[in-house]
Design a protein around this motif. Structure first.
Motif, PDB file in Angstrom:
ATOM      1  N   ASN A  79       0.858  -1.178   0.000  1.00 17.83           N
ATOM      2  CA  ASN A  79       0.000   0.000   0.000  1.00 17.83           C
ATOM      3  C   ASN A  79       0.901   1.236   0.000  1.00 17.83           C
ATOM      4  OD1 ASN A  79      -1.781   2.076   0.459  1.00 17.83           O
ATOM      5  ND2 ASN A  79      -2.895   1.027   2.099  1.00 17.83           N
ATOM      6  N   PRO A  80       1.185   1.799  -1.184  1.00 13.55           N
ATOM      7  CA  PRO A  80       2.109   2.939  -1.252  1.00 13.55           C
ATOM      8  C   PRO A  80       1.606   4.170  -0.504  1.00 13.55           C
ATOM      9  CG  PRO A  80       1.148   2.494  -3.411  1.00 13.55           C
ATOM     10  CD  PRO A  80       0.701   1.407  -2.496  1.00 13.55           C
ATOM     11  N   ASP A  81       0.287   4.366  -0.423  1.00 20.69           N
ATOM     12  CA  ASP A  81      -0.248   5.511   0.319  1.00 20.69           C
ATOM     13  C   ASP A  81       0.079   5.397   1.807  1.00 20.69           C
ATOM     14  OD1 ASP A  81      -1.329   6.656  -1.963  1.00 20.69           O
ATOM     15  OD2 ASP A  81      -3.253   5.623  -1.711  1.00 20.69           O
ATOM     16  N   LYS A  82      -0.066   4.202   2.359  1.00 23.77           N
ATOM     17  CA  LYS A  82       0.244   3.994   3.783  1.00 23.77           C
ATOM     18  C   LYS A  82       1.736   4.182   4.043  1.00 23.77           C
ATOM     19  CE  LYS A  82      -0.487   0.804   7.580  1.00 23.77           C
ATOM     20  NZ  LYS A  82      -1.068  -0.474   8.015  1.00 23.77           N
ATOM     21  N   ILE A  83       2.570   3.682   3.124  1.00 19.81           N
ATOM     22  CA  ILE A  83       4.023   3.839   3.267  1.00 19.81           C
ATOM     23  C   ILE A  83       4.390   5.321   3.241  1.00 19.81           C
ATOM     24  CG2 ILE A  83       6.261   3.404   2.169  1.00 19.81           C
ATOM     25  CD1 ILE A  83       5.054   0.723   1.195  1.00 19.81           C
ATOM     26  N   ALA A  84       3.822   6.062   2.298  1.00 21.26           N
ATOM     27  CA  ALA A  84       4.111   7.496   2.193  1.00 21.26           C
ATOM     28  C   ALA A  84       3.656   8.238   3.450  1.00 21.26           C
ATOM     29  CB  ALA A  84       3.426   8.073   0.951  1.00 21.26           C
ATOM     30  N   ASP A  85       2.467   7.904   3.940  1.00 21.66           N
ATOM     31  CA  ASP A  85       1.969   8.567   5.154  1.00 21.66           C
ATOM     32  C   ASP A  85       2.881   8.300   6.343  1.00 21.66           C
ATOM     33  OD1 ASP A  85      -0.198   9.560   3.749  1.00 21.66           O
ATOM     34  OD2 ASP A  85      -1.592   7.998   4.447  1.00 21.66           O
ATOM     35  N   GLN A  86       3.357   7.067   6.483  1.00 23.71           N
ATOM     36  CA  GLN A  86       4.241   6.728   7.598  1.00 23.71           C
ATOM     37  C   GLN A  86       5.603   7.417   7.461  1.00 23.71           C
ATOM     38  OE1 GLN A  86       3.542   5.069  10.418  1.00 23.71           O
ATOM     39  NE2 GLN A  86       1.428   4.938   9.739  1.00 23.71           N
ATOM     40  N   LEU A  87       6.117   7.525   6.242  1.00 21.88           N
ATOM     41  CA  LEU A  87       7.386   8.229   6.029  1.00 21.88           C
ATOM     42  C   LEU A  87       7.264   9.703   6.379  1.00 21.88           C
ATOM     43  CD1 LEU A  87       8.684   6.648   2.702  1.00 21.88           C
ATOM     44  CD2 LEU A  87       9.760   6.515   4.945  1.00 21.88           C
ATOM     45  N   ILE A  88       6.163  10.315   5.985  1.00 23.12           N
ATOM     46  CA  ILE A  88       5.934  11.727   6.299  1.00 23.12           C
ATOM     47  C   ILE A  88       5.798  11.919   7.807  1.00 23.12           C
ATOM     48  CG2 ILE A  88       4.278  13.626   6.077  1.00 23.12           C
ATOM     49  CD1 ILE A  88       3.792  12.583   3.184  1.00 23.12           C
ATOM     50  N   ALA A  89       5.053  11.041   8.458  1.00 19.95           N
ATOM     51  CA  ALA A  89       4.885  11.140   9.914  1.00 19.95           C
ATOM     52  C   ALA A  89       6.218  10.969  10.626  1.00 19.95           C
ATOM     53  CB  ALA A  89       3.884  10.085  10.393  1.00 19.95           C
ATOM     54  N   SER A  90       7.039  10.049  10.139  1.00 18.60           N
ATOM     55  CA  SER A  90       8.351   9.821  10.745  1.00 18.60           C
ATOM     56  C   SER A  90       9.250  11.047  10.562  1.00 18.60           C
ATOM     57  CB  SER A  90       9.011   8.592  10.122  1.00 18.60           C
ATOM     58  OG  SER A  90      10.292   8.409  10.619  1.00 18.60           O
ATOM     59  N   ALA A  91       9.231  11.630   9.380  1.00 13.46           N
ATOM     60  CA  ALA A  91      10.041  12.822   9.115  1.00 13.46           C
ATOM     61  C   ALA A  91       9.566  13.990   9.976  1.00 13.46           C
ATOM     62  CB  ALA A  91       9.965  13.187   7.635  1.00 13.46           C
ATOM     63  N   GLN A  92       8.261  14.157  10.119  1.00 11.60           N
ATOM     64  CA  GLN A  92       7.732  15.233  10.950  1.00 11.60           C
ATOM     65  C   GLN A  92       8.124  15.040  12.406  1.00 11.60           C
ATOM     66  OE1 GLN A  92       3.574  14.997   9.911  1.00 11.60           O
ATOM     67  NE2 GLN A  92       3.743  16.671   8.420  1.00 11.60           N
ATOM     68  N   ASP A  93       8.107  13.782  12.860  1.00 13.80           N
ATOM     69  CA  ASP A  93       8.496  13.498  14.237  1.00 13.80           C
ATOM     70  C   ASP A  93       9.969  13.834  14.456  1.00 13.80           C
ATOM     71  OD1 ASP A  93       8.233  12.416  16.885  1.00 13.80           O
ATOM     72  OD2 ASP A  93       9.266  10.627  16.162  1.00 13.80           O
ATOM     73  N   LEU A  94      10.821  13.469  13.510  1.00 11.84           N
ATOM     74  CA  LEU A  94      12.249  13.758  13.633  1.00 11.84           C
ATOM     75  C   LEU A  94      12.518  15.260  13.589  1.00 11.84           C
ATOM     76  CD1 LEU A  94      13.774  10.942  11.402  1.00 11.84           C
ATOM     77  CD2 LEU A  94      13.955  11.159  13.877  1.00 11.84           C
ATOM     78  N   LEU A  95      11.802  15.977  12.752  1.00  9.97           N
ATOM     79  CA  LEU A  95      12.008  17.415  12.638  1.00  9.97           C
ATOM     80  C   LEU A  95      11.490  18.184  13.854  1.00  9.97           C
ATOM     81  CD1 LEU A  95      11.140  17.933   8.874  1.00  9.97           C
ATOM     82  CD2 LEU A  95      13.393  18.053   9.942  1.00  9.97           C
ATOM     83  N   SER A  96      10.517  17.631  14.547  1.00  9.66           N
ATOM     84  CA  SER A  96       9.953  18.322  15.702  1.00  9.66           C
ATOM     85  C   SER A  96      10.794  18.165  16.961  1.00  9.66           C
ATOM     86  CB  SER A  96       8.532  17.831  15.975  1.00  9.66           C
ATOM     87  OG  SER A  96       8.539  16.491  16.420  1.00  9.66           O
ATOM     88  N   ARG A  97      11.770  17.309  16.934  1.00 12.07           N
ATOM     89  CA  ARG A  97      12.625  17.074  18.127  1.00 12.07           C
ATOM     90  C   ARG A  97      13.619  18.175  18.329  1.00 12.07           C
ATOM     91  NH1 ARG A  97      13.877  10.617  18.046  1.00 12.07           N
ATOM     92  NH2 ARG A  97      11.736  10.010  17.994  1.00 12.07           N
TER      93      ARG A  97
END
Length: 97
Positions: A79-97
């Motif tokens: 499911n490429p949409d789910k993969i993309a959503d998880q990558l974006i969420a992970s990047a946002q989490d890393l950037l917010s630290r």
């Protein structure tokens, strides 16, 4: 693709330390008196948590086997949409630290 639990890639994503600049270094007599008066209290629950983590498996072997079988049979759905959503969420989490 071989799946193992060596976690070599985790080192690349670990916390990166920044150098700390200190204005002045304390004298040896100051640091000796400070360390003599310092008290450290460790939460007694940490031992139970450490034991629980140590006894937990590094990965879910049943889930890995199920994925291997799905890939081998050709029924594994990506499911490429789910993969993309998880990558974006992970990047946002890393950037917010």
């Amino acid at each position: 693709m071989k799946i193992d639990n060596t976690s070599k890639a985790l080192g690349a994503y670990g916390a990166q330390s920044k150098p700390v600049r200190r204005e002045s270094t304390p004298s040896t007599s100051d640091s000796a008196s400070a360390s003599a008066s310092d008290n450290v209290a460790i939460n007694p629950k940490i031992g139970a948590v450490e034991r629980e983590v140590a006894n937990a498996p590094a990965f879910d072997a049943a889930k890995v086997d199920a994925i291997k079988q799905a890939i081998a049979s050709g029924s594994f759905q990506i499911n490429p949409d789910k993969i993309a959503d998880q990558l974006i969420a992970s990047a946002q989490d890393l950037l917010s630290r």
